[in-house]
Design a protein around this motif. Structure first.
Motif, short mmCIF file in Angstrom:
data_model
loop_
_atom_site.label_atom_id
_atom_site.label_comp_id
_atom_site.label_asym_id
_atom_site.label_seq_id
_atom_site.Cartn_x
_atom_site.Cartn_y
_atom_site.Cartn_z
N GLU A 105 -13.75 40.99 -6.94
CA GLU A 105 -12.85 40.25 -6.06
C GLU A 105 -11.43 40.77 -6.26
OE1 GLU A 105 -13.67 38.00 -3.76
OE2 GLU A 105 -15.77 38.40 -4.27
N LYS A 107 -8.09 40.24 -7.27
CA LYS A 107 -7.38 39.24 -8.06
C LYS A 107 -6.07 39.81 -8.58
CE LYS A 107 -11.57 36.93 -9.76
NZ LYS A 107 -12.34 36.53 -10.98
N ALA A 111 -4.76 41.61 -5.42
CA ALA A 111 -4.70 40.80 -4.21
C ALA A 111 -3.46 41.15 -3.41
CB ALA A 111 -4.70 39.31 -4.56
N ARG A 173 -11.69 44.20 1.12
CA ARG A 173 -11.20 43.04 0.38
C ARG A 173 -9.71 43.12 0.04
NH1 ARG A 173 -16.07 41.63 -3.96
NH2 ARG A 173 -17.80 41.91 -2.49
N THR A 174 -9.15 44.31 0.13
CA THR A 174 -7.78 44.53 -0.31
C THR A 174 -6.97 45.13 0.83
OG1 THR A 174 -8.39 46.70 -1.18
CG2 THR A 174 -8.45 44.84 -2.72
N VAL A 182 -3.52 39.32 2.13
CA VAL A 182 -3.22 37.89 2.00
C VAL A 182 -2.91 37.31 3.36
CG1 VAL A 182 -1.64 36.21 0.96
CG2 VAL A 182 -2.39 38.20 -0.36
N GLY A 185 -5.92 36.74 5.40
CA GLY A 185 -6.87 35.79 4.84
C GLY A 185 -8.01 36.42 4.07
N ARG A 186 -7.88 37.71 3.72
CA ARG A 186 -8.95 38.40 2.98
C ARG A 186 -8.75 38.34 1.47
NH1 ARG A 186 -8.58 43.49 3.73
NH2 ARG A 186 -6.81 43.65 5.14
N ALA A 187 -7.59 37.92 1.03
CA ALA A 187 -7.30 37.84 -0.41
C ALA A 187 -6.33 36.70 -0.64
CB ALA A 187 -6.73 39.16 -0.93
N ARG A 188 -6.35 36.19 -1.83
CA ARG A 188 -5.45 35.11 -2.20
C ARG A 188 -4.79 35.46 -3.53
NH1 ARG A 188 -8.08 29.32 -2.58
NH2 ARG A 188 -8.29 29.77 -0.34
N VAL A 189 -3.46 35.41 -3.53
CA VAL A 189 -2.72 35.70 -4.76
C VAL A 189 -2.78 34.47 -5.65
CG1 VAL A 189 -0.52 36.34 -5.78
CG2 VAL A 189 -1.19 37.30 -3.58
N GLY A 190 -3.58 34.55 -6.72
CA GLY A 190 -3.69 33.46 -7.68
C GLY A 190 -2.93 33.81 -8.93
#
Length: 226
Positions: A105, A107, A111, A173-174, A182, A185-190
């Motif tokens: 993923e 991450k 991300a 994914r990136t 981001v 909507g394909r990645a979320r910065v956590g």
């Protein structure tokens, strides 16, 4: 200036030639270890030429005024670039020793962009142009930016051939551009790992401090605290 431009073209041009069109025939001719030795030698020679040409270039008037506002922007950007760089050193599928297993993923810094190391270098180049608009410095910094960002694009093309299933899914994914995945909507910065945050802060603090003994003037936050 002519020597700086020639050295920059040699440094960037030989890197791309050896990394892409000449890599395969040279590996066939002299083997992987021989190629790595040749690549390292050419990179060292052209980088040394660029450094010597830059140091020998006569000083020139800055192309625009640089005050506290530009320094503040550059200081923040350099911290972001250091965090991206340090985050790229852990679990980075683009590193040469990385094994292509299951696609992870996106991450942390990945991300933000799948090329955090290259964007870290590009930010370095941009900031050095922003706060030190000397013509020879602009040539040097632009060469680093082109090498980083065009190199990242060409790396994607190479990985698509070498690891087609893995890399195309990693690309899905990136994003190449920061925050594009981001926004889509394909990645979320956590959470960005402590190795990236703490390591980036230490590198940023040490590198900006080092301008004082090496360049003779303070950079980053040291401009306001020394």
């Amino acid at each position: 200036m002519g020597n700086v431009v020639a050295a920059a073209l040699a440094f960037v041009g030989t890197h791309f030639l050896l990394s892409h069109p000449l890599r395969r025939p040279l590996v066939r001719a002299i083997g992987e270890k021989g190629f790595l030795g040749l690549y390292s030698l050419v990179a060292a020679v052209t980088l040394g030429w660029l450094a010597l040409a830059y140091r020998a270039a006569p000083p020139a008037p800055p192309l625009w005024p640089v005050g506290d506002v530009l320094w503040a922007i550059g200081t923040v950007l350099m911290l972001a670039g250091a965090i991206l760089f340090m985050g790229s050193l852990v679990r980075n599928p683009a590193l040469p020793q990385a094994a292509a297993g299951s696609v992870p993923e996106a991450k942390g810094v990945f991300a933000i962009t799948r090329h955090p190391m290259m964007w870290g270098f590009a930010i370095w180049g941009f900031v050095h142009i922003l706060v030190f608009p000397d013509p020879s410095n602009i040539v040097l910094a632009l060469s680093i930016m082109v090498l980083a960002l065009l190199g990242a694009h060409l790396q994607d093309r190479k990985k698509e051939v070498l690891q087609p299933e893995f890399w195309r899914e990693w690309e899905r994914r990136t994003s190449y551009w920061p925050f594009a995945a981001v926004a889509a909507g394909r990645a979320r910065v956590g959470k960005i790992g402590m190795h990236a945050l703490a390591g980036g802060f230490v590198v940023w603090l040490a590198a900006t401090w080092a301008h004082m003994p090496l360049a003779g003037w303070p950079a980053g936050i040291w401009r306001w605290i020394v």
